[in-house]
Design a protein around this motif. Structure first.
Motif, mmCIF file in Angstrom:
data_model
loop_
_atom_site.group_PDB
_atom_site.id
_atom_site.type_symbol
_atom_site.label_atom_id
_atom_site.label_comp_id
_atom_site.label_asym_id
_atom_site.label_seq_id
_atom_site.Cartn_x
_atom_site.Cartn_y
_atom_site.Cartn_z
ATOM 1 N N ASP A 75 -5.322 -7.189 -2.280
ATOM 2 C CA ASP A 75 -6.142 -8.268 -1.156
ATOM 3 C C ASP A 75 -7.637 -8.262 -1.622
ATOM 4 O OD1 ASP A 75 -3.768 -8.469 0.127
ATOM 5 O OD2 ASP A 75 -4.085 -6.775 1.505
ATOM 6 N N ASP A 76 -7.965 -8.560 -2.685
ATOM 7 C CA ASP A 76 -9.522 -8.818 -3.283
ATOM 8 C C ASP A 76 -10.191 -7.514 -3.016
ATOM 9 O OD1 ASP A 76 -9.131 -11.582 -3.602
ATOM 10 O OD2 ASP A 76 -9.532 -12.077 -1.748
ATOM 11 N N MET A 77 -9.421 -6.533 -3.249
ATOM 12 C CA MET A 77 -9.759 -5.131 -3.026
ATOM 13 C C MET A 77 -9.694 -4.365 -4.388
ATOM 14 S SD MET A 77 -10.272 -3.831 0.747
ATOM 15 C CE MET A 77 -8.533 -4.387 1.044
ATOM 16 N N ILE A 78 -10.124 -3.355 -4.939
ATOM 17 C CA ILE A 78 -9.786 -2.211 -6.122
ATOM 18 C C ILE A 78 -9.363 -1.263 -5.311
ATOM 19 C CG2 ILE A 78 -10.454 -1.244 -8.286
ATOM 20 C CD1 ILE A 78 -10.349 -4.416 -8.626
ATOM 21 N N CYS A 79 -8.185 -0.543 -5.457
ATOM 22 C CA CYS A 79 -7.741 0.650 -4.685
ATOM 23 C C CYS A 79 -7.421 1.622 -5.569
ATOM 24 C CB CYS A 79 -6.359 -0.007 -3.887
ATOM 25 S SG CYS A 79 -6.648 -1.059 -2.668
ATOM 26 N N PHE A 80 -7.963 2.737 -5.446
ATOM 27 C CA PHE A 80 -7.809 3.992 -6.160
ATOM 28 C C PHE A 80 -6.807 4.873 -5.561
ATOM 29 C CE2 PHE A 80 -11.801 2.095 -7.054
ATOM 30 C CZ PHE A 80 -12.048 2.215 -8.548
ATOM 31 N N GLU A 81 -5.828 5.699 -6.403
ATOM 32 C CA GLU A 81 -4.959 6.563 -5.937
ATOM 33 C C GLU A 81 -5.008 7.798 -6.765
ATOM 34 O OE1 GLU A 81 -1.046 5.817 -4.428
ATOM 35 O OE2 GLU A 81 -1.535 3.680 -4.093
ATOM 36 N N TYR A 82 -5.211 8.928 -6.380
ATOM 37 C CA TYR A 82 -5.419 10.156 -7.146
ATOM 38 C C TYR A 82 -4.494 11.300 -6.856
ATOM 39 C CZ TYR A 82 -10.214 8.109 -7.232
ATOM 40 O OH TYR A 82 -11.112 7.104 -7.555
ATOM 41 N N ASP A 83 -4.072 11.782 -8.080
ATOM 42 C CA ASP A 83 -3.156 13.063 -8.103
ATOM 43 C C ASP A 83 -3.404 14.190 -7.383
ATOM 44 O OD1 ASP A 83 -1.870 11.304 -10.015
ATOM 45 O OD2 ASP A 83 -2.772 12.231 -11.604
ATOM 46 N N VAL A 84 -4.548 14.451 -6.825
ATOM 47 C CA VAL A 84 -4.762 15.609 -6.036
ATOM 48 C C VAL A 84 -3.989 15.635 -4.866
ATOM 49 C CG1 VAL A 84 -6.955 16.025 -7.193
ATOM 50 C CG2 VAL A 84 -6.874 14.693 -5.113
ATOM 51 N N ASP A 85 -3.909 14.573 -4.021
ATOM 52 C CA ASP A 85 -3.392 14.811 -2.672
ATOM 53 C C ASP A 85 -2.505 13.393 -2.567
ATOM 54 O OD1 ASP A 85 -2.586 14.895 -0.266
ATOM 55 O OD2 ASP A 85 -4.489 15.209 0.751
ATOM 56 N N PRO A 86 -0.989 13.346 -2.969
ATOM 57 C CA PRO A 86 -0.375 12.207 -2.728
ATOM 58 C C PRO A 86 -0.301 11.628 -1.295
ATOM 59 C CG PRO A 86 0.968 14.027 -3.154
ATOM 60 C CD PRO A 86 -0.356 14.531 -3.225
ATOM 61 N N ASN A 87 -0.703 12.544 -0.264
ATOM 62 C CA ASN A 87 -0.728 12.083 1.154
ATOM 63 C C ASN A 87 -1.910 11.328 1.581
ATOM 64 O OD1 ASN A 87 1.580 13.226 1.832
ATOM 65 N ND2 ASN A 87 0.793 15.291 2.005
ATOM 66 N N LEU A 88 -3.231 11.226 0.482
ATOM 67 C CA LEU A 88 -4.131 10.674 1.001
ATOM 68 C C LEU A 88 -4.235 9.036 1.072
ATOM 69 C CD1 LEU A 88 -7.456 10.898 1.015
ATOM 70 C CD2 LEU A 88 -7.336 11.046 -1.486
ATOM 71 N N GLY A 89 -3.222 8.429 0.127
ATOM 72 C CA GLY A 89 -3.208 7.203 -0.025
ATOM 73 C C GLY A 89 -4.222 6.533 -0.477
ATOM 74 N N PRO A 90 -4.070 5.099 -0.780
ATOM 75 C CA PRO A 90 -5.202 4.534 -1.528
ATOM 76 C C PRO A 90 -6.616 4.399 -0.886
ATOM 77 C CG PRO A 90 -3.642 2.791 -0.385
ATOM 78 C CD PRO A 90 -3.036 4.252 -0.055
ATOM 79 N N GLN A 91 -7.568 4.578 -1.700
ATOM 80 C CA GLN A 91 -8.786 4.405 -1.407
ATOM 81 C C GLN A 91 -9.397 3.277 -1.816
ATOM 82 O OE1 GLN A 91 -10.511 7.174 0.338
ATOM 83 N NE2 GLN A 91 -8.274 7.397 0.603
ATOM 84 N N CYS A 92 -9.677 2.052 -0.854
ATOM 85 C CA CYS A 92 -9.903 0.738 -1.340
ATOM 86 C C CYS A 92 -11.321 0.087 -1.282
ATOM 87 C CB CYS A 92 -8.881 -0.339 -0.834
ATOM 88 S SG CYS A 92 -7.091 -0.137 -1.121
ATOM 89 N N TRP A 93 -11.879 -0.420 -2.189
ATOM 90 C CA TRP A 93 -13.194 -0.854 -2.185
ATOM 91 C C TRP A 93 -13.314 -2.257 -2.706
ATOM 92 C CZ3 TRP A 93 -17.257 2.856 -1.479
ATOM 93 C CH2 TRP A 93 -16.720 4.343 -1.243
ATOM 94 N N THR A 94 -14.296 -2.856 -2.114
ATOM 95 C CA THR A 94 -14.655 -4.296 -2.575
ATOM 96 C C THR A 94 -15.912 -4.029 -3.666
ATOM 97 O OG1 THR A 94 -13.986 -5.121 -0.586
ATOM 98 C CG2 THR A 94 -15.392 -6.475 -2.308
ATOM 99 N N PHE A 95 -15.592 -4.478 -4.820
ATOM 100 C CA PHE A 95 -17.055 -4.521 -5.850
ATOM 101 C C PHE A 95 -17.450 -5.611 -6.314
ATOM 102 C CE2 PHE A 95 -14.446 -0.523 -6.794
ATOM 103 C CZ PHE A 95 -15.209 0.307 -7.294
ATOM 104 N N PHE A 96 -18.811 -5.724 -6.388
ATOM 105 C CA PHE A 96 -19.702 -6.758 -6.730
ATOM 106 C C PHE A 96 -20.459 -6.390 -7.876
ATOM 107 C CE2 PHE A 96 -18.735 -6.333 -1.838
ATOM 108 C CZ PHE A 96 -18.542 -7.783 -1.774
ATOM 109 N N ALA A 97 -20.788 -7.339 -8.565
ATOM 110 C CA ALA A 97 -21.599 -7.177 -9.766
ATOM 111 C C ALA A 97 -22.965 -7.537 -9.397
ATOM 112 C CB ALA A 97 -21.286 -8.062 -10.947
#
Length: 134
Positions: A75-97
């Motif tokens: 959805d026009d965002m960059i989402c991150f998922e990390y191995d430390v906590d599978p319950n955390l879920g995606p951390q989504c950000w909108t990036f601009f240059a």
């Protein structure tokens, strides 16, 4: 005084950058691949992230503890998922240059957490090993 000037510049930079078009996954990958970015927020150091092939990442809150993960576009965002906590879920950000580097706004945050690129480095970030007891 130096902190006030930095905070003022950052606020102006972030506001101007947020008016731009969000980066696509291809643009973000082209900009970040093989680099390490140090991020700040509200005039303070926030964290560091290293970007690898295959959309893999390594993140740290600058405490020497690192989390490996991956990113993807949603959805026009960059989402991150990390191995430390599978319950955390995606951390989504909108990036601009922006003119001074990346600016990112966190999705779903009423206070609109904004991160900005403070420094880019070619060297890998420092991660401490796992804690070892006696």
């Amino acid at each position: 005084m130096k902190r006030f000037v930095l905070s003022t510049l950052v606020a102006a930079f972030a506001t101007a950058s947020l008016a731009e078009t969000p980066m696509s996954a291809e643009e973000f990958d082209r900009y970040s691949l093989g680099k390490t970015f140090y991020y700040g927020s509200m005039g303070q150091a926030y964290g560091v992230e290293q970007y690898f092939d295959g959309r893999r990442v390594r993140w740290s809150f600058l405490d020497g503890q690192c989390a490996d993960g991956h990113w993807y576009e949603r959805d026009d965002m960059i989402c991150f998922e990390y191995d430390v906590d599978p319950n955390l879920g995606p951390q989504c950000w909108t990036f601009f240059a922006g003119s001074g580097g990346l600016v990112a706004r966190f999705q779903g945050d009423p206070a609109e957490t904004t991160l900005y690129e403070v420094e880019s480095a070619a060297e890998p970030m420092t991660c401490l090993g796992p804690e070892v007891g006696v």
